[in-house]
Design an enzyme around this catalytic site. Sequence first.
Site, PDB file in Angstrom:
ATOM      1  CD  GLN A 127      -2.852   1.174   2.390  1.00 57.87           C
ATOM      2  OE1 GLN A 127      -2.937   0.196   3.110  1.00 57.87           O
ATOM      3  NE2 GLN A 127      -3.617   2.246   2.549  1.00 57.87           N
ATOM      4  CG  ASP A 154      -4.564   5.012  -3.171  1.00 54.50           C
ATOM      5  OD1 ASP A 154      -5.287   4.755  -4.144  1.00 54.50           O
ATOM      6  OD2 ASP A 154      -5.016   5.355  -2.070  1.00 54.50           O
ATOM      7  NE  ARG A 197      -7.985   5.552  -3.697  1.00 54.61           N
ATOM      8  CZ  ARG A 197      -8.468   5.113  -2.532  1.00 54.61           C
ATOM      9  NH1 ARG A 197      -9.775   5.004  -2.355  1.00 54.61           N
ATOM     10  NH2 ARG A 197      -7.646   4.784  -1.558  1.00 54.61           N
TER      11      ARG A 197
END
Length: 386
Positions: free
Chosen positions: A225, A247, A303
């Site tokens: 992550q 991400d 995003r």
Amino acid sequence: MHTACTMSSSLSPTQMLLLLLSLCICKISLASSSSSEDDAFRRWVSWNVENYRRETSSNAMLTAQAPGIPGKKVVDWKLWKAEMSKIRKTVSQDGTGDYRTVSEALNSIPAFNTRRVILVVKPGIYREKINVPRQMSFVTFLGDSTSPPTITGNDTASVTGRGGTPLKTFQSATVAVDADYFVAINVKFENTAPHEVGSLGEQAVALRISGTKAAFYNCSFIGNQDTLYDHKGLHYFNNCFIQGSVDFIFGYGRSLYENCHLNSVTKKVASLTAQKRTNASLASGFSFKNSTITGSGLLYLGRAWGDYSRVIFSYTFMDRVVAPQGWSDWGDPKRDARVYYGEYKCSGPGANTTGRVPWATMLTDEEAQPFLGTYYIEGDTWLPSL
């Protein structure tokens, strides 16, 4: 902010023709009766196209000649002077080098260093938490291309640091670079902390780059992550391997990624990028060119961490791992009219645009041009020639 409608009396006939084309784009955009987000995007693209042309012309006129090097263009004199007086230090765990650890080698560099210091890091696994401080510019990590050294750690955002408080994402990085003019070649940056879907505080950064004018060649960034914290500044990544799940490339940076392999290890659904551009005036955004996207799970290209998040993919192969929608607004529909997500001449099953969100844009040749070269990051004035 300048617009595509800005005129300059110093332009050549060819440049004037190109400028008039931009004016047409600007007028068409402003007159369009389509949705407000399309109008905003077109105005922004027009500005980028013209800004690219203006800066290219300006750089050609304003660059200086380096003393004793006929024909060599130099804008960044600090960098040129640093490269002219570079030195090498060797790091080897077996004691055959100048230092046994990367940290020891860094500690030998004086504050406010003004010369290029190349740390030749011999093969091996270096279990170190490293920080290149702000006052230590012009540092290079140089590894062996056949057996790159690995700098590894396993801190997460929830790990307790000094003072008994959590490290948070920013301080979880195995390697943190706060200095300008950093270069890494043939080095593997790693954070081995695992990630369980739904768990909190598991952000685990392999590398954070907060200095500007930094370049990475043939490097690997391995994590789960939040692998690569592309925090802020002008950055260049060439022929790099970047792996993660949630991400795994994120930050405010203005960065160009060329010929990179982006690999997802997510078990369910995650996002490749989370670009945090928080207002329309920030000159930041990620541009990916000639890259490859593979891996597991279902992956959004990006995003919107910030309201004005900006990411462009061009000439990139996208495997089936890419979600048909392509992009996510992080659950905030107001961002649909503000984010700038573009794709240009991409290929592969994941590049099928049939199911894309309506606020993503397929760029034209002219619209994509500002993002396709190192001029996007002003690299013509500072990227080192290898």
